[in-house]
Design a protein around this motif. Sequence first.
Motif, PDB file in Angstrom:
ATOM      1  N   ASN A  56      32.058  86.598   3.772  1.00 44.54           N
ATOM      2  CA  ASN A  56      30.795  86.962   3.137  1.00 44.54           C
ATOM      3  C   ASN A  56      30.914  86.630   1.648  1.00 44.54           C
ATOM      4  O   ASN A  56      31.417  87.425   0.849  1.00 44.54           O
ATOM      5  CB  ASN A  56      30.488  88.450   3.355  1.00 44.54           C
ATOM      6  N   GLY A  57      30.496  85.419   1.344  1.00 47.28           N
ATOM      7  CA  GLY A  57      30.605  84.885  -0.015  1.00 47.28           C
ATOM      8  C   GLY A  57      29.869  83.566   0.008  1.00 47.28           C
ATOM      9  O   GLY A  57      28.830  83.449   0.663  1.00 47.28           O
ATOM     10  N   VAL A  58      30.414  82.556  -0.643  1.00 39.99           N
ATOM     11  CA  VAL A  58      29.764  81.240  -0.594  1.00 39.99           C
ATOM     12  C   VAL A  58      30.726  80.193  -0.020  1.00 39.99           C
ATOM     13  O   VAL A  58      31.921  80.470   0.151  1.00 39.99           O
ATOM     14  CB  VAL A  58      29.206  80.819  -1.975  1.00 39.99           C
ATOM     15  N   LEU A  59      30.188  79.001   0.270  1.00 40.59           N
ATOM     16  CA  LEU A  59      30.948  78.011   1.040  1.00 40.59           C
ATOM     17  C   LEU A  59      32.292  77.628   0.404  1.00 40.59           C
ATOM     18  O   LEU A  59      33.291  77.497   1.104  1.00 40.59           O
ATOM     19  CB  LEU A  59      30.087  76.764   1.278  1.00 40.59           C
ATOM     20  N   PHE A  60      32.321  77.465  -0.943  1.00 38.82           N
ATOM     21  CA  PHE A  60      33.602  77.025  -1.523  1.00 38.82           C
ATOM     22  C   PHE A  60      34.689  78.078  -1.273  1.00 38.82           C
ATOM     23  O   PHE A  60      35.870  77.757  -1.156  1.00 38.82           O
ATOM     24  CB  PHE A  60      33.464  76.680  -3.019  1.00 38.82           C
TER      25      PHE A  60
ATOM     26  N   GLY B  38      25.641  77.578  -1.218  1.00 44.48           N
ATOM     27  CA  GLY B  38      26.330  76.714  -2.190  1.00 44.48           C
ATOM     28  C   GLY B  38      26.726  77.467  -3.434  1.00 44.48           C
ATOM     29  O   GLY B  38      26.968  78.681  -3.428  1.00 44.48           O
ATOM     30  N   CYS B  39      26.785  76.725  -4.534  1.00 50.08           N
ATOM     31  CA  CYS B  39      27.121  77.295  -5.847  1.00 50.08           C
ATOM     32  C   CYS B  39      26.807  76.176  -6.823  1.00 50.08           C
ATOM     33  O   CYS B  39      27.231  75.038  -6.597  1.00 50.08           O
ATOM     34  CB  CYS B  39      28.603  77.653  -5.892  1.00 50.08           C
TER      35      CYS B  39
ATOM     36  N   VAL C  14      27.251  74.224 -14.749  1.00 45.85           N
ATOM     37  CA  VAL C  14      27.267  75.608 -15.235  1.00 45.85           C
ATOM     38  C   VAL C  14      26.857  76.524 -14.090  1.00 45.85           C
ATOM     39  O   VAL C  14      26.229  76.074 -13.127  1.00 45.85           O
ATOM     40  CB  VAL C  14      26.306  75.848 -16.436  1.00 45.85           C
ATOM     41  N   CYS C  15      27.176  77.787 -14.223  1.00 49.22           N
ATOM     42  CA  CYS C  15      26.710  78.756 -13.231  1.00 49.22           C
ATOM     43  C   CYS C  15      25.259  79.058 -13.553  1.00 49.22           C
ATOM     44  O   CYS C  15      24.943  79.554 -14.643  1.00 49.22           O
ATOM     45  CB  CYS C  15      27.555  80.026 -13.272  1.00 49.22           C
ATOM     46  N   GLU C  16      24.396  78.793 -12.589  1.00 50.03           N
ATOM     47  CA  GLU C  16      22.952  78.983 -12.812  1.00 50.03           C
ATOM     48  C   GLU C  16      22.584  80.456 -13.011  1.00 50.03           C
ATOM     49  O   GLU C  16      21.487  80.752 -13.470  1.00 50.03           O
ATOM     50  CB  GLU C  16      22.180  78.412 -11.617  1.00 50.03           C
ATOM     51  N   VAL C  17      23.475  81.341 -12.645  1.00 48.46           N
ATOM     52  CA  VAL C  17      23.214  82.779 -12.794  1.00 48.46           C
ATOM     53  C   VAL C  17      23.656  83.245 -14.190  1.00 48.46           C
ATOM     54  O   VAL C  17      22.869  83.773 -14.963  1.00 48.46           O
ATOM     55  CB  VAL C  17      23.963  83.569 -11.692  1.00 48.46           C
TER      56      VAL C  17
END
Length: 355
Positions: free
Chosen positions: A87-91, A113-114, A207-210
Amino acid sequence: MTEITLEKVKENLYSRPHPSLTPIDIEAKAPIIHEILNLKARHNVVILGHNYMEPLIFNLSASEEQGDSLGLSRYAATTEADYIIFNGVLFMAETAKVLSPNKRIFIADKEAGCSLADDFDVGEIDKLREQHPGAPVMIYINSYALAKAKCDVCCTSANAMKIALAMPGDKIIFVPDILFAENIEQDLKGVKEVIYPGKDSDTKGAVCEVHEKFTLDDLFAVRKSFEMPKGHPTRRIYAHWECKPEVLREADFYGSTSQIGRDIAERVAAGKLERAFVASECELTSNLTAEFPGVEFYTACSVRCQWMAKMTLEGVLKILRGIDQGADLSEYEVLLEEEIIEKAKKPIELMMQFV
Ligand code: 13P
Ligand code: SF4
């Protein structure tokens, strides 16, 4: 195996203080959680939960299965379980596959994604190597295995400084996060030169979009609105390493998601935290609120990671039912070519020696 009862599941949910979790949510979701927890136990499945998971999903994971990217990678490398649901993201799920190639790794949505991993072209690594021959390349864990396979060492936000310092030479190339790179550059000024995409070259990073959304003015506004002046003994602003450099300088503490949690835990134990603002993904604060009910938390819930939010209880349940019934789970299973696993393993395993 003793059955986990629905009553026990509800009792647990009601006992965790969370401002946005109403009895309506609990009654609606408890049967799904009940089925998930029983299937998890029946098939000896590990459910890894990143600190950004919304509370109901986060709590499918036992406390040792929860954490930041580093903690979850460590757990994935050592668990005896045959199945891991990430439970996180694909990478993150890919990293688990590289570390445990013989295990079956699943994620509820492979489209999770990320922006750091998705917006980075692996060809930039070759260009940077050509421009700085001999300099080691450190890659942020927020990248795909294909990119990691071309680098010397991996790092997370919890150990980047330590690893950058330990790598040989007076220069280090860091990809792909430009803001994180600028932050490391500031902290390593006069000690080691940090090269990154876009710095004195036409290479492109990400960059991190968040985290890029937080501005210095936001922090000033938070200090004013919530009466949190800089240097206050019990009111603190926390920021993640992926924020802009000026945001980090203004924060009272910066670190990885788990490092932020540990600082809070230490201060709570010492009676030194009354109020906190966390400049990071909104659900990190939701989980901290449940863990530290005595602290008044603030965050910006318009700042959510759309990719982390792709994890759902229903998705996790589908995977577990599939395991239970021996169904085709290719929609959820994370697979990587053997050659990529072998190549990506080196920088990740080198990172593991530093932790
Ligand atoms: P952590 O390694 O600090 O958990 O961060 C992961 C991430 O994606 C931050 O946005
Ligand atoms: Fe990637 Fe940022 Fe989401 Fe973390 S919060 S997964 S760095 S987009």
